[in-house]
Write an enzyme that holds these catalytic residues in place. Sequence first.
Site, PDB file in Angstrom:
ATOM      1  CG  ASN A 179       7.412  12.568 -42.038  1.00  0.00           C
ATOM      2  OD1 ASN A 179       7.656  12.262 -41.003  1.00  0.00           O
ATOM      3  ND2 ASN A 179       7.340  13.943 -42.382  1.00  0.00           N
ATOM      4  CG  ASP A 189      14.725  15.722  -2.171  1.00  0.00           C
ATOM      5  OD1 ASP A 189      15.502  16.288  -3.074  1.00  0.00           O
ATOM      6  OD2 ASP A 189      15.715  14.846  -1.383  1.00  0.00           O
ATOM      7  CG  ASP A 225       6.673  10.134 -37.755  1.00  0.00           C
ATOM      8  OD1 ASP A 225       7.471  11.163 -37.881  1.00  0.00           O
ATOM      9  OD2 ASP A 225       6.658   9.149 -38.415  1.00  0.00           O
ATOM     10  CG  HIS A 272      19.807  13.110  -2.058  1.00  0.00           C
ATOM     11  ND1 HIS A 272      19.573  13.573  -0.867  1.00  0.00           N
ATOM     12  CD2 HIS A 272      18.596  13.620  -2.517  1.00  0.00           C
ATOM     13  CE1 HIS A 272      18.598  14.211  -0.398  1.00  0.00           C
ATOM     14  NE2 HIS A 272      18.148  14.341  -1.569  1.00  0.00           N
ATOM     15  CG  HIS A 273      19.447  15.227  -5.992  1.00  0.00           C
ATOM     16  ND1 HIS A 273      19.102  13.845  -6.308  1.00  0.00           N
ATOM     17  CD2 HIS A 273      18.156  15.561  -5.397  1.00  0.00           C
ATOM     18  CE1 HIS A 273      17.989  13.669  -6.203  1.00  0.00           C
ATOM     19  NE2 HIS A 273      17.198  14.694  -5.720  1.00  0.00           N
ATOM     20  N   GLY A 297       9.699   8.810 -39.614  1.00  0.00           N
ATOM     21  CA  GLY A 297      11.293   9.405 -39.283  1.00  0.00           C
ATOM     22  C   GLY A 297      11.342  10.686 -39.460  1.00  0.00           C
ATOM     23  N   GLY A 327      15.908  24.981 -32.428  1.00  0.00           N
ATOM     24  CA  GLY A 327      15.646  23.854 -33.120  1.00  0.00           C
ATOM     25  C   GLY A 327      15.770  22.403 -32.386  1.00  0.00           C
ATOM     26  CD  GLU A 348      12.988  17.079 -13.505  1.00  0.00           C
ATOM     27  OE1 GLU A 348      13.032  16.715 -12.455  1.00  0.00           O
ATOM     28  OE2 GLU A 348      12.991  16.421 -14.413  1.00  0.00           O
ATOM     29  CD  GLU A 367      17.913  15.904 -38.053  1.00  0.00           C
ATOM     30  OE1 GLU A 367      18.931  16.308 -38.591  1.00  0.00           O
ATOM     31  OE2 GLU A 367      18.015  16.469 -36.867  1.00  0.00           O
TER      32      GLU A 367
END
Length: 595
Positions: free
Chosen positions: A498, A54, A471, A142-143, A500, A441, A77, A504
């Site tokens: 693969n 808004d 994925d 608001h916000h 996951g 990253g 966003e 990591e």
Amino acid sequence: MSSHSVLQSEVDRLRLQLQTLQVEQGVQNISIGNYLLERLAQLGVTSMFGVPGDFNLGFLDLVEDHSKIEWVGNCNELNAAYAADGYARVKEHSIGVVTTTFGVGELSATNGIAGAFSEMVPVLHIVGTPSTVQQKAKPILHHTLGDGRYEAYRLAAAQFSIFQANLADKNTAAALIDHALTECIKLARPVYVTLPMDMVTQEISSERLKIPLSRSHPLNDHDTEKFVIDLIAERVKEAEGDVVVIVDACVIRHDVRKEVLDLLKETGFPVYATPMGKTAINEDHERYGGIYIGTVTHPDIKKKVEQAKLIISIGGLQSDFNTGNFSYKIPTLRHIELHSTHTKVQYATFAGVEMKQLLPKLGEALKSLHPLVRKFEVPLFVKALPKEDTPVISQLWFWPRLSYFFKPKDVIVTETGTSNFGILEVPLPPGSVLVSQILWGSIGWSVGSCLGAALAARDVGLNRVILFVGDGSLQLTVQEISPMIRLGLKPIIFVLNNSGYTIEKFIHGKKRKYNNIANWKWTELLNVFSEDDKPHKSYTVRTKDELSSLLDDKAFASGDKIQLVEVVMEPLDAPRALKVQTELSAKSDPYKERR
């Protein structure tokens, strides 16, 4: 009165009338919102990313009615900020623009803006804010945070932007807009502009629009620059031509590709790239030798670089993943660094001697050494498809196989993880552009970035846009496939399934559940996001033969529609460079005994 006097009087009258018309034209008014849009159009911006809210709707009316700038409209966003980042990376000499609403919208975009700051990408973040009257009265709108701190978000944004402008005064609005955009294009960093609702249509003079924004930097001090050139020339002569050049991220970010190429042509120096500098030089350049990443580097390349008598780094950005966990073996005595703000020759730093102005003069000073330099061979950076008996699609085989699929002027977008590392050792064709985010990253970045990159590629006449995303990463930002289809964009999306977060897993927790994900029906995604009149196609490949057949199919390779390819791979398979990098990173893991 003589006829001459009458004629002179008429000439003077007409001259005065013309001057009056010119002045009237010169002070023609324009709204603040349209002034900002005209400046963006002058910079070549044709797409604006964001989400309506808004506090920015009045400004979006002007955007939608603008003849040169298209409102894209993103799903959130964060993705919009990623898209602005990708747009700016591909559309050089322009900038990316994202528009959000106050508080909730701008904070959602902050991660994407921070990534652009980290990786030196010129992005303008426009935030529609409450009116100037409301900001003075500080009601609990608001916000807001409910405590009257209307400046809180600007203070946060100051951490991730090099300039912040609040367009709350019509008398200073044009100058602030110009200064913000000048900082953005000169320093290749995000800037933050807040536009209160009641200022959007306030009218100001359009006179400043006649003066183009300047990209020029202050000239290098002549005497200091000459001293630096003479000093570098002396070091090169001492090295007897045994010199290598390493190109890095800032060659791209600070627009010195041409100057670097001219230097290489003049001197014949062998050239290598860092991960963030890949495609700064066309990889079919006769003296291009591949990627240097410290300890992670292929042994043949590592030897050539580290045993050279002199190494000249251009636009270096020495982050962990860009240097093989800071494993560069380049002694300061054999190192020269050219940057956008300074030059280093061994232990001496020369502030204000910047590379864009220095490089042409350096090439001229060193060109007589070309015959000597050419005696030093460069290992060919060529395609090599390994032979494997198994039908399973391995990382070792996958990336070299894709090198035969790529075409000149392709835009290749890779995601944090296996894709960023797998692409490094693959030669890319001339004119291709690699878009990757190695320093920041942020997983999922590549999908939003692909949207921006595809719009920019369409503007500047590049070829296909090809996205490689895991994925796990895709699940974070998958919605951005929707505006790709709505806008008629046709990327080829390779989803590396693969099971996951492989990167990591290699860093920590190979068998931990937190690195796993739910397996989606990947080939249904385009159906979910598609509009009825937009063609699309999806595939699943599980073997080398299936993938090769698809890549060789002319209809698929033409890229005449958006396509998604699910590539099924082993969960704990990774490119060589990623394995070495994560082994280096794991040495500093305080929980390594539990890996």
